[in-house]
Motif scaffolding. Structure first.
Motif, mmCIF file in Angstrom:
data_model
loop_
_atom_site.group_PDB
_atom_site.id
_atom_site.type_symbol
_atom_site.label_atom_id
_atom_site.label_comp_id
_atom_site.label_asym_id
_atom_site.label_seq_id
_atom_site.Cartn_x
_atom_site.Cartn_y
_atom_site.Cartn_z
ATOM 1 N N PHE A 81 60.222 25.673 -0.874
ATOM 2 C CA PHE A 81 60.976 26.007 -2.083
ATOM 3 C C PHE A 81 60.847 27.483 -2.468
ATOM 4 O O PHE A 81 61.330 27.883 -3.527
ATOM 5 C CB PHE A 81 60.516 25.118 -3.239
ATOM 6 N N LEU A 82 60.199 28.282 -1.608
ATOM 7 C CA LEU A 82 60.050 29.722 -1.850
ATOM 8 C C LEU A 82 59.482 29.992 -3.242
ATOM 9 O O LEU A 82 59.967 30.860 -3.982
ATOM 10 C CB LEU A 82 61.393 30.443 -1.688
ATOM 11 N N ALA A 83 58.453 29.273 -3.602
ATOM 12 C CA ALA A 83 57.891 29.384 -4.948
ATOM 13 C C ALA A 83 57.076 30.666 -5.087
ATOM 14 O O ALA A 83 56.088 30.853 -4.364
ATOM 15 C CB ALA A 83 57.018 28.174 -5.242
ATOM 16 N N PRO A 84 57.444 31.546 -6.014
ATOM 17 C CA PRO A 84 56.794 32.869 -6.129
ATOM 18 C C PRO A 84 55.524 32.823 -6.973
ATOM 19 O O PRO A 84 55.480 33.307 -8.108
ATOM 20 C CB PRO A 84 57.883 33.717 -6.798
ATOM 21 N N VAL A 85 54.466 32.247 -6.418
ATOM 22 C CA VAL A 85 53.183 32.145 -7.115
ATOM 23 C C VAL A 85 52.046 32.428 -6.123
ATOM 24 O O VAL A 85 52.186 32.168 -4.927
ATOM 25 C CB VAL A 85 52.981 30.746 -7.739
ATOM 26 N N PRO A 86 50.903 32.926 -6.602
ATOM 27 C CA PRO A 86 49.766 33.262 -5.730
ATOM 28 C C PRO A 86 48.860 32.060 -5.479
ATOM 29 O O PRO A 86 47.636 32.148 -5.615
ATOM 30 C CB PRO A 86 49.049 34.350 -6.526
ATOM 31 N N LEU A 87 49.442 30.942 -5.103
ATOM 32 C CA LEU A 87 48.692 29.689 -5.013
ATOM 33 C C LEU A 87 47.592 29.741 -3.958
ATOM 34 O O LEU A 87 46.430 29.435 -4.229
ATOM 35 C CB LEU A 87 49.666 28.546 -4.710
ATOM 36 N N GLY A 88 47.935 30.111 -2.731
ATOM 37 C CA GLY A 88 46.952 30.099 -1.658
ATOM 38 C C GLY A 88 45.869 31.141 -1.853
ATOM 39 O O GLY A 88 44.677 30.872 -1.646
ATOM 40 N N GLU A 89 46.276 32.352 -2.246
ATOM 41 C CA GLU A 89 45.306 33.416 -2.459
ATOM 42 C C GLU A 89 44.279 33.005 -3.515
ATOM 43 O O GLU A 89 43.063 33.187 -3.327
ATOM 44 C CB GLU A 89 46.011 34.701 -2.906
ATOM 45 N N HIS A 90 44.760 32.475 -4.628
ATOM 46 C CA HIS A 90 43.852 32.097 -5.716
ATOM 47 C C HIS A 90 42.967 30.922 -5.312
ATOM 48 O O HIS A 90 41.756 30.938 -5.587
ATOM 49 C CB HIS A 90 44.658 31.730 -6.964
ATOM 50 N N ALA A 91 43.554 29.922 -4.654
ATOM 51 C CA ALA A 91 42.770 28.740 -4.272
ATOM 52 C C ALA A 91 41.611 29.106 -3.349
ATOM 53 O O ALA A 91 40.480 28.621 -3.517
ATOM 54 C CB ALA A 91 43.685 27.706 -3.604
ATOM 55 N N ILE A 92 41.874 29.962 -2.369
ATOM 56 C CA ILE A 92 40.811 30.390 -1.462
ATOM 57 C C ILE A 92 39.830 31.313 -2.181
ATOM 58 O O ILE A 92 38.610 31.222 -1.999
ATOM 59 C CB ILE A 92 41.415 31.085 -0.231
ATOM 60 N N GLY A 93 40.357 32.180 -3.030
ATOM 61 C CA GLY A 93 39.500 33.101 -3.763
ATOM 62 C C GLY A 93 38.495 32.396 -4.654
ATOM 63 O O GLY A 93 37.303 32.743 -4.661
ATOM 64 N N VAL A 94 38.932 31.395 -5.419
ATOM 65 C CA VAL A 94 37.990 30.711 -6.318
ATOM 66 C C VAL A 94 36.980 29.882 -5.526
ATOM 67 O O VAL A 94 35.836 29.705 -5.954
ATOM 68 C CB VAL A 94 38.728 29.844 -7.358
ATOM 69 N N ARG A 95 37.390 29.382 -4.356
ATOM 70 C CA ARG A 95 36.420 28.680 -3.512
ATOM 71 C C ARG A 95 35.325 29.629 -3.043
ATOM 72 O O ARG A 95 34.143 29.271 -3.034
ATOM 73 C CB ARG A 95 37.124 28.055 -2.311
ATOM 74 N N LEU A 96 35.703 30.835 -2.659
ATOM 75 C CA LEU A 96 34.710 31.817 -2.237
ATOM 76 C C LEU A 96 33.792 32.182 -3.393
ATOM 77 O O LEU A 96 32.567 32.315 -3.211
ATOM 78 C CB LEU A 96 35.408 33.064 -1.702
ATOM 79 N N LEU A 97 34.360 32.342 -4.587
ATOM 80 C CA LEU A 97 33.535 32.678 -5.740
ATOM 81 C C LEU A 97 32.570 31.549 -6.081
ATOM 82 O O LEU A 97 31.418 31.809 -6.472
ATOM 83 C CB LEU A 97 34.420 32.993 -6.948
ATOM 84 N N GLU A 98 33.019 30.313 -5.932
ATOM 85 C CA GLU A 98 32.107 29.193 -6.194
ATOM 86 C C GLU A 98 30.943 29.201 -5.214
ATOM 87 O O GLU A 98 29.785 28.997 -5.585
ATOM 88 C CB GLU A 98 32.845 27.862 -6.117
ATOM 89 N N ARG A 99 31.240 29.459 -3.950
ATOM 90 C CA ARG A 99 30.173 29.512 -2.952
ATOM 91 C C ARG A 99 29.199 30.652 -3.226
ATOM 92 O O ARG A 99 28.009 30.558 -2.901
ATOM 93 C CB ARG A 99 30.773 29.663 -1.555
#
Length: 372
Positions: A81-99
């Protein structure tokens, strides 16, 4: 190999498709082309309420405790759907921050965006970042990086910088980003980007996190997005060729058109197979460097072949920007060049093969030993 999604994964897929499908219509995309916003804030809020950007973090931190396989399902829907949101970047980023033990509620909830800037690991032209430590042990960042996705809107940014000849992950918080020299713009698919230049910006070095693991997750993210974009591009192309009449018959009945679309479908199936292996390995804790590069190579190649093939069968209508098919080509080409194109990942695969003196799974290669 069984590619069937679990019941929970199908539910996540349906939720994502429902949100993206209701919001990201062709009329919406046409209006979005004229927007100066880095990403769609309203859509982002809806996704955060549904919990999709927090899929990878633990339930105790407000997430779902799921893996890359589950996130890839959502990313494919986003691509379709060409959704213009930073979904993947944020999801991976917060996982790294949690670790790293640095996850705050603002990051976990999506109120503050967490971005990723790892392109200079694969392309020296993307930037050069160096770390300096003072006598007290505080680290400072110097250098520049270019075309950071959503770099004009991030509240925090995870980057790779060189220290003593080795790459380290570093975290720049909101205050450090505000002090950076920033030049903002838009990519060819209307995504917010920024060139960033740093001079003794204070950073937190994430020494306990693996640069390679972060890169492998980012490559899986881009490959899943690409697969979704190309799936919808092919679907639209097939639908168009079934309706477009030339010489008294639908052009989809011409053998040349059928073969072009069949080749595109083969590319999609190959990419899907490689992607599914990659996200499985990431979720299982297995080393995945060659699989990540192989998948990104396939995604970049498919982005070119499938993208231009689908555009070709549309004929003249494909270059009319009042018709929506061109947006899929723009997205496919933009994604194919992020984190290195085909050549960069062929080079990485060549280096890996050169360093591996035993080839073939029957020899119990190191790649199949669970990571610690």
């Amino acid at each position: 190999m069984d590619f069937t999604y679990s019941e929970d994964q199908r539910a996540i897929q349906e939720l994502a498709e429902s949100i993206f499908g209701d919001h990201c219509t062709d009329a919406y995309q046409a209006s979005r082309d004229q927007s100066s916003d880095s990403f769609d804030q309203k859509l982002w809020s809806t996704l955060c309420e549904a919990g999709l950007p927090s899929l990878l973090i633990s339930e105790s931190a407000g997430g779902s405790g799921l893996g890359m396989t589950d996130l890839s399902v959502v990313l494919q829907a986003q691509g379709r759907f060409l959704a213009p949101v930073p979904l993947g970047e944020h999801a991976i980023g917060v996982r790294l921050l949690e670790r790293a033990g640095l996850l705050t509620q603002d990051y976990a909830s999506g109120q503050q965006l967490v971005g990723l800037a790892l392109d200079d690991l694969l392309d020296a032209r993307a930037g050069r970042l160096e770390l300096r430590r003072d006598s007290s042990g505080q680290s400072f960042l110097n250098g520049f990086t270019e075309a950071v996705a959503f770099g004009d809107a991030c509240g925090a940014l995870i980057m790779a910088a060189r220290e003593g000849g080795q790459s380290q992950l570093v975290l720049l918080d909101h205050q450090a980003l505000r002090q950076a020299e920033r030049h903002v713009g838009r990519s060819q698919h209307h995504q917010g980007v920024a060139d960033l230049r740093f001079k003794d910006s204070p950073v937190t070095v994430l020494r306990e996190l693996s640069v390679d693991l972060a890169l492998e997750h980012a490559l899986a993210m881009l490959s899943a997005l690409t697969l979704g974009v190309l799936q919808e591009q092919v679907r639209r192309a097939v639908s168009y060729t079934a309706e477009r009449v030339q010489f008294g018959r639908a052009i989809g009945t011409f053998q040349a058109v059928q073969m072009r679309m069949a080749d595109a479908q083969i590319d999609l199936e190959v990419l899907k197979t490689s992607l599914m292996q990659l996200v499985y390995r990431l979720d299982a804790g297995l080393p995945s460097s060659p699989q990540a590069s192989a998948t990104k190579f396939l995604a970049s190649e498919a982005g070119h072949r499938v993208g231009h093939g689908a555009q070709h069968v549309h004929g003249g209508i494909g270059v009319d920007q009042s018709y929506p098919i061109h947006r899929y080509l723009f997205w496919a080409r933009a994604l194919s060049m992020r984190l290195g194109g085909s050549g960069a990942h062929l080079g990485r695969l060549g280096s890996w093969l050169d360093q591996s003196d035993r080839l073939g799974w029957k020899y119990n290669m190191m790649e199949d030993v669970r990571a610690t």
